[in-house]
Design a protein around this motif. Sequence first.
Motif, short mmCIF file in Angstrom:
data_model
loop_
_atom_site.label_atom_id
_atom_site.label_comp_id
_atom_site.label_asym_id
_atom_site.label_seq_id
_atom_site.Cartn_x
_atom_site.Cartn_y
_atom_site.Cartn_z
N PHE A 55 -26.09 28.01 -3.59
CA PHE A 55 -26.24 29.33 -4.38
C PHE A 55 -26.76 29.23 -5.58
O PHE A 55 -27.66 30.22 -6.08
N LEU A 56 -26.42 28.33 -6.42
CA LEU A 56 -26.98 28.26 -7.96
C LEU A 56 -28.57 28.02 -8.01
O LEU A 56 -29.35 28.81 -8.69
N ARG A 57 -29.06 27.35 -6.94
CA ARG A 57 -30.45 27.28 -6.87
C ARG A 57 -31.25 28.28 -6.46
O ARG A 57 -32.38 28.47 -7.01
N LEU A 58 -30.27 29.06 -5.62
CA LEU A 58 -31.14 30.32 -4.83
C LEU A 58 -31.34 31.29 -5.97
O LEU A 58 -32.37 32.11 -6.22
N ALA A 59 -30.22 31.36 -6.62
CA ALA A 59 -30.10 32.19 -8.01
C ALA A 59 -31.18 32.00 -8.78
O ALA A 59 -31.97 32.93 -9.45
N ALA A 60 -31.40 30.67 -9.30
CA ALA A 60 -32.62 30.24 -9.99
C ALA A 60 -33.74 30.56 -9.62
O ALA A 60 -34.77 30.98 -10.54
N GLU A 61 -34.05 30.33 -8.38
CA GLU A 61 -35.11 30.63 -7.73
C GLU A 61 -35.82 32.06 -7.75
O GLU A 61 -36.88 32.72 -8.12
N TYR A 62 -34.66 32.98 -7.38
CA TYR A 62 -35.09 34.41 -7.56
C TYR A 62 -35.25 34.79 -8.82
O TYR A 62 -36.18 35.68 -9.33
N ASN A 64 -36.48 32.98 -11.10
CA ASN A 64 -37.90 32.67 -11.39
C ASN A 64 -39.02 33.65 -10.81
O ASN A 64 -40.01 33.82 -11.49
N TYR A 65 -38.81 33.62 -9.54
CA TYR A 65 -39.61 34.70 -8.59
C TYR A 65 -39.95 35.99 -9.50
O TYR A 65 -40.94 36.52 -9.65
N ARG A 66 -38.68 36.66 -9.86
CA ARG A 66 -38.57 37.84 -10.80
C ARG A 66 -39.62 37.95 -11.91
O ARG A 66 -40.45 38.92 -12.04
N LYS A 67 -39.50 36.72 -12.70
CA LYS A 67 -40.23 36.59 -13.88
C LYS A 67 -41.77 36.35 -13.52
O LYS A 67 -42.35 36.97 -14.39
N ARG A 68 -42.01 35.71 -12.64
CA ARG A 68 -43.27 35.16 -12.26
C ARG A 68 -44.02 36.66 -11.89
O ARG A 68 -45.19 37.05 -12.33
N THR A 69 -43.48 37.31 -10.98
CA THR A 69 -43.92 38.65 -10.60
C THR A 69 -44.17 39.69 -11.39
O THR A 69 -45.05 40.36 -11.55
N ALA A 70 -43.21 39.66 -12.59
CA ALA A 70 -43.43 40.73 -13.51
C ALA A 70 -44.67 40.30 -14.54
O ALA A 70 -45.32 41.05 -14.81
N LYS A 71 -44.87 38.83 -14.57
CA LYS A 71 -45.83 38.46 -15.40
C LYS A 71 -47.31 38.55 -14.69
O LYS A 71 -48.36 39.24 -15.33
N GLU A 72 -47.38 38.44 -12.94
CA GLU A 72 -48.44 38.84 -12.69
C GLU A 72 -48.72 40.38 -12.45
O GLU A 72 -49.99 40.41 -12.60
N LYS A 73 -47.85 40.98 -12.48
CA LYS A 73 -48.23 42.48 -12.45
C LYS A 73 -48.90 42.92 -13.85
O LYS A 73 -49.90 43.70 -13.73
N GLU A 74 -48.15 42.33 -14.88
CA GLU A 74 -48.75 42.63 -16.25
C GLU A 74 -50.22 42.06 -16.48
O GLU A 74 -51.07 42.64 -16.86
N THR A 75 -50.41 40.72 -15.89
CA THR A 75 -51.67 40.29 -15.67
C THR A 75 -52.71 41.11 -14.85
O THR A 75 -53.82 41.22 -15.29
N ILE A 76 -52.36 41.70 -13.74
CA ILE A 76 -53.18 42.35 -12.78
C ILE A 76 -53.40 43.86 -13.63
O ILE A 76 -54.64 44.11 -13.70
N TYR A 77 -52.67 44.42 -14.28
CA TYR A 77 -52.93 45.66 -15.08
C TYR A 77 -53.86 45.43 -16.09
O TYR A 77 -54.86 46.03 -16.30
N GLN A 78 -53.65 44.34 -17.00
CA GLN A 78 -54.50 43.95 -18.20
C GLN A 78 -56.04 43.65 -17.47
O GLN A 78 -56.86 43.91 -18.11
N ASP A 79 -56.13 42.87 -16.25
CA ASP A 79 -57.31 42.54 -15.93
C ASP A 79 -58.03 43.75 -15.42
O ASP A 79 -59.40 44.04 -15.64
N ALA A 80 -57.41 44.75 -14.58
CA ALA A 80 -57.94 46.06 -14.28
C ALA A 80 -58.50 46.66 -15.34
O ALA A 80 -59.40 47.38 -15.28
N LYS A 81 -57.39 46.65 -16.53
CA LYS A 81 -57.91 47.60 -17.65
C LYS A 81 -59.10 46.99 -18.42
O LYS A 81 -60.07 47.83 -18.64
N MET A 82 -59.33 45.86 -18.29
CA MET A 82 -60.48 45.07 -18.80
C MET A 82 -61.54 45.69 -18.15
O MET A 82 -62.91 45.78 -18.57
N GLU A 83 -61.74 45.41 -17.03
CA GLU A 83 -62.61 45.49 -15.95
C GLU A 83 -63.22 46.81 -16.07
O GLU A 83 -64.35 47.44 -16.24
#
Length: 184
Positions: A55-62, A64-83
């Motif tokens: 359970f603790l490992r699954l909570a930590a994985e989730y 990390n997943y949430r943080k990673r997707t938020a960062k990817e979303k921001e990166t995609i937005y910045q890349d689209a804005k730059m383009e």
Amino acid sequence: MSKKENPAPLDEEKEMVSPPEEGLEENTETFTVTKEQMEKMESLAGQLEGANDKFLRLAAEYDNYRKRTAKEKETIYQDAKMETIGKFLEVYDNLERAVGQAGDEENVHKKGMEMIFHQLETVLEKLGVTVVDPTGEAFDPERHSAVMHIDSEELGENTVSQVFQKGFLLGEKVIRFATVQVAN
């Protein structure tokens, strides 16, 4: 011989005494636990510990997943804005050339071009775009693209002597490198 008379429990059996509940009379009950029951309890305790670890490992994985997707979303937005901004830089260059042409300063068409050019500059500024005009600065290969070199006694080594095309930054990221001539 009864169990109450035997003070030492047998190897296969262990006695457990339940603690008294708060506010009630002390009532001690004796429980007898066999060796098999004790092993089963230990096994169940191990399974519970394993499930808790999963359970603790699954909570930590989730997390990390949430943080990673938020960062990817921001990166995609910045890349689209730059383009998108990059596509408008061609318009910026053409308007800058048109405004820079010598001609009748009282011409309404020229004044209109100047107004449109300044409006585009304001929009880019609001979007966080910075214009890079490195004339006289030290050459920086991470922000400038050198297309020519000249020998000059007046300018120091690796100094930008002329800018052919301005560069643009969005925050610290380069949208377009400044195209420059560098003195050796």
